[in-house]
Design an enzyme around this catalytic site. Structure first.
Site, short mmCIF file in Angstrom:
data_model
loop_
_atom_site.label_atom_id
_atom_site.label_comp_id
_atom_site.label_asym_id
_atom_site.label_seq_id
_atom_site.Cartn_x
_atom_site.Cartn_y
_atom_site.Cartn_z
N LYS A 199 5.25 4.25 0.74
CA LYS A 199 5.30 3.49 1.99
C LYS A 199 4.11 3.93 2.84
CE LYS A 199 8.00 2.61 6.11
NZ LYS A 199 9.32 2.63 6.72
N LYS A 252 5.24 -0.55 -0.38
CA LYS A 252 5.32 -1.28 0.89
C LYS A 252 4.12 -0.96 1.75
CE LYS A 252 8.10 -1.24 5.01
NZ LYS A 252 9.13 -0.58 5.74
#
Ligand code: PBG
Length: 332
Positions: A199, A252
């Site tokens: 992330k 992400k």
């Protein structure tokens, strides 16, 4: 030296819809989507300015939206709560209140649709008076191990309420292993972990933070979320999350990080999710609203690109629209 082959005609495999359909390498269906939903305690659905078409949903609004999703064959939702300021604290304790918004919502969804996959986000930012995913020390540092203790409580709280999949998005070290161990000790051996593995500290989360009113009050998230310049570091995170017991891993954002999706796909046999985040939604919507892009075509292309890069499942705010368009005729 090899001679140029002037007889090669790759266009033969594109000459008709029948051939194109037969040789297609990747496809999209509603089973590939996880639909993220924003919820709050209020009685009304409140539109999110920077995410046209999406709202903070009231409890009734959520049930209506879930009904629509189920009717479109969407089978997985992930919940994000907008928490009242009065319930936010430095230690984020509302995150593991069994009577809190998330546990109540999980119970309502599972009661009505036992088959629906209910996924929950584990991180403190919606509950933190500092707007950070972890606990903030007096000198501004984000405390890793003290945060993991609270995340474990949060995960257990979601499991008790009936969540199918727990999804830690906080990027603290060691949280996947700690959550797995605590779930197993409490006999929640069937509750899965979808780890936000790679992330990034991304500007593309802006509209999400507006939606939840959860932007950091000071500082940024760069000491825990990854540097957008790195890809090898993602592979290290994958190795750790695998060892710690993640059932699925995630990259992400998605669209600007297709190379990371590909690298992670090649590094692990685990199922891979990618999150088409709020900023990716906002960019596409903004251009489509102006008539600069054809929404149906551009959105489906953005989604097939994420699948082509190697994602099995996609978290996308476009899930209901995409499922609707795919019913009307499948370009992929
Ligand atoms: C919070 C969280 C964020 C997102 C998912 N979980 C925001 C952040 O880390 O600041 C972003 C999702 C999106 O932008 O759509 N831990």
């Amino acid at each position: 030296m090899a001679r140029l082959d002037l007889t090669a005609r790759p266009r033969r495999n594109r000459k008709s819809a029948a051939i194109r359909d037969a040789v297609r390498e990747t496809w999209l269906g509603p089973e590939h989507f996880i639909y993220p939903l924003f919820i709050h305690e209020g009685g009304d659905d409140i539109p999110i300015t920077s995410m046209p078409g999406r709202s903070r949903l009231s409890p009734d609004g959520l049930l209506r939206e879930a009904e629509r999703a189920v009717a479109l064959d969407l089978r997985a939702l992930v919940l994000f709560p907008a928490i009242d300021e009065s319930l936010k604290s430095a230690d984020g304790r509302e995150a593991h209140n069994d009577e809190g918004l998330i546990p109540r919502t999980i119970r309502a969804l599972k009661q009505r649709w036992p088959e629906l996959l209910v996924i929950t986000d584990v991180a403190l930012d919606p509950y933190s008076s500092d707007g950070h995913d972890g606990i903030v020390a007096a000198d501004g540092r984000i405390l890793n191990d003290a945060t993991v203790e609270v995340l474990v409580e949060q995960a257990l709280c979601h499991a008790r309420a009936g969540a199918d999949i727990i999804s830690p998005s906080d990027m603290m070290d060691g949280r996947v292993g700690a959550i797995r161990e605590a779930l197993d000790d409490a006999s929640f051996t069937e509750v899965s972990i979808l780890a936000y593995t790679a992330k990034y500290a991304s500007a593309y989360y802006g509209p999400f933070r507006e939606a939840l009113d959860s932007a950091p009050k000071h500082g940024d998230k760069k000491t825990y979320q990854m540097d957008p310049a790195n890809v090898r570091e993602a592979l290290r995170e994958v190795e750790l999350d695998e060892d710690e017991g993640a059932d699925m891993v995630m990259v992400k954002p998605a669209g600007p990080y297709l190379d990371v999706i590909r690298a992670v796909r090649e590094a692990t046999p685990l199922p891979l999710a990618a999150y088409q985040v709020s900023g990716e939604y906002a960019m596409l919507k903004a251009a489509c609203e102006r008539g600069w892009l054809d929404e149906r075509k551009a959105v489906l292309e953005s989604l097939i690109a994420i699948r082509r890069a190697g994602a099995d499942v996609i978290l996308s705010y476009f899930a209901p629209e995409a499922a609707t368009w795919l019913r009307e005729g499948r370009p992929w």
